[in-house]
Write a protein that holds these residues in place. Structure first.
Motif, mmCIF file in Angstrom:
data_model
loop_
_atom_site.group_PDB
_atom_site.id
_atom_site.type_symbol
_atom_site.label_atom_id
_atom_site.label_comp_id
_atom_site.label_asym_id
_atom_site.label_seq_id
_atom_site.Cartn_x
_atom_site.Cartn_y
_atom_site.Cartn_z
ATOM 1 N N ALA A 107 6.813 6.533 9.850
ATOM 2 C CA ALA A 107 6.748 6.891 8.433
ATOM 3 C C ALA A 107 7.527 8.170 8.172
ATOM 4 N N ASP A 108 7.427 9.169 9.070
ATOM 5 C CA ASP A 108 8.164 10.411 8.899
ATOM 6 C C ASP A 108 9.657 10.147 8.818
ATOM 7 N N ASP A 124 -7.133 4.352 -2.586
ATOM 8 C CA ASP A 124 -7.602 5.679 -2.181
ATOM 9 C C ASP A 124 -7.616 5.772 -0.666
ATOM 10 N N ALA A 125 -7.226 6.929 -0.145
ATOM 11 C CA ALA A 125 -7.250 7.216 1.292
ATOM 12 C C ALA A 125 -6.255 6.380 2.090
ATOM 13 N N HIS A 126 -5.259 5.793 1.439
ATOM 14 C CA HIS A 126 -4.227 5.079 2.193
ATOM 15 C C HIS A 126 -3.483 6.087 3.075
ATOM 16 N N PRO A 127 -3.212 5.762 4.346
ATOM 17 C CA PRO A 127 -2.578 6.736 5.248
ATOM 18 C C PRO A 127 -1.219 7.218 4.777
ATOM 19 N N ASN A 130 -1.215 10.718 2.729
ATOM 20 C CA ASN A 130 -1.192 11.964 3.480
ATOM 21 C C ASN A 130 0.179 12.251 4.060
ATOM 22 N N LEU A 131 0.876 11.214 4.517
ATOM 23 C CA LEU A 131 2.218 11.408 5.054
ATOM 24 C C LEU A 131 3.173 11.922 3.986
#
Length: 344
Positions: A107-108, A124-127, A130-131
């Protein structure tokens, strides 16, 4: 290039990027030398190093790339984003966010070459959220999730859904079914409990289902049955519509999207159920196919939603800006798919 032509670096840059700054004769001389040297023009990577800007916005989608092009709502949203982006000469990079956990390293890499992010309807709170936030770039969320300190563009899904349910109540319907696309990203299908609705991770679907339920909960003792499709595509919607119509006696169906409502119309036709004489159907979104099907629905503008979000993000990319919340209007569009229920 500048040394070969005998002009400044700025003049070469202007020839390619701001032609009004140099004479036609000078531009022709610069392009002629460029052709001799095999120079194809400014290198995007070099420009990015110099300016700190890539010239691209990232659109993080809640599903696969095919969803972006096949789903009418997503396609309209991209149209609104692209119209603004073209005016600002900014590219749009599509970044699919699959429901499975996103490997951070991969993802990065995929998130590196953009100046900011549009997040569209992620649970909500999908990974991936945060990325994206870790990049420290401007972010605008569309429909969800709502992120503290970041701009948000959406509609009042709860009130819009409630107006549709009240329309059915006014017509006299009491035996009603509700179809939801995907309340949480776990693939569950079938009839939904109240507990699952309260735990739903999809902000938009949760608001719409609650808006559909409330008026009937206030007017009747028994709440309508809610069926979940487990996804957004027509095939899953059709399966959920068939399950509802086969298991329940209903005189009306409230669908969370127009795609689901169109699936209900098809399933009803195959069962010999006449719309609206025996079954009323209401959708949500007012996609182009809704008018062709004479479907009563909630109208929202996905194009306007995308355009507003793109403008907010471009402003934040240009200079730090305070987070803004934009709530766009909706309308109940009454067409021929709703009528009073058949007499008992």
């Amino acid at each position: 290039m500048a040394r070969q032509v005998g002009v400044s670096q700025a003049a070469v840059s202007y020839a390619y990027n701001r032609p009004e700054k140099v004479s036609a004769e000078q531009r022709e001389r610069i392009f002629a030398v460029a052709e001799e040297l095999g120079y194809a023009g400014p290198n995007p990577a070099g420009r990015a190093l110099r300016t700190g800007k890539v010239g691209a916005l990232g659109l993080v989608l809640t599903d696969s790339l095919s969803y972006a092009f096949h789903d009418p709502g997503a396609a309209s949203l991209m149209r609104g984003i692209s119209e603004v982006g073209e005016l600002a000469q900014v590219a749009l990079t599509l970044l699919p966010a699959p429901l499975a956990t996103v490997p951070e390293a991969a993802a990065d890499t995929s998130l590196a070459l953009v100046d900011g992010f549009l997040i569209y309807a992620l649970p909500d709170a999908h990974p991936m959220v945060n990325l994206v936030l870790k990049r420290g770039l401007p972010v605008v969320a569309i429909d969800g999730p709502q992120l503290p300190g970041h701009s948000f563009v959406g509609i009042d899904d709860h009130s819009a859904a409630r107006s549709a349910a009240e329309h059915l109540l006014t017509l006299g319907h009491r035996d009603v079914g509700i179809l939801a696309s995907r309340l949480s990203a776990d693939g569950r299908t079938g009839e939904v409990s109240a507990a699952r609705i309260s735990r739903a991770k999809d902000r938009v679907l949760k608001a719409r289902v609650r808006g559909y339920l409330e008026p009937f909960g206030e007017a009747l003792r028994a709440a309508p049955a809610v069926y979940e499709a487990g996804g957004f595509d027509y095939e899953k919607s059709r399966a959920a519509a068939e399950a509802l119509l086969d298991a329940r006696h209903v005189t009306a169906v409230l669908a969370a999207t127009d795609v689901m409502a169109l699936a209900v119309l098809d399933a009803a036709r195959d069962r010999g159920i006449r719309v609206p004489e025996q079954l009323s159907v209401i959708g949500f979104d007012d996609i182009p196919a809704a008018a062709a099907a004479d479907l009563t629905t909630i109208r929202q503008s996905q194009v306007a939603k995308g355009a507003h979000a793109a403008r907010l993000l471009l402003e934040a990319v240009s200079a730090p800006a305070q987070a803004a919340t934009v709530t766009l209007p909706t309308d109940l569009v009454v067409r021929g798919s709703t009528a009073p229920p058949p007499p008992n």
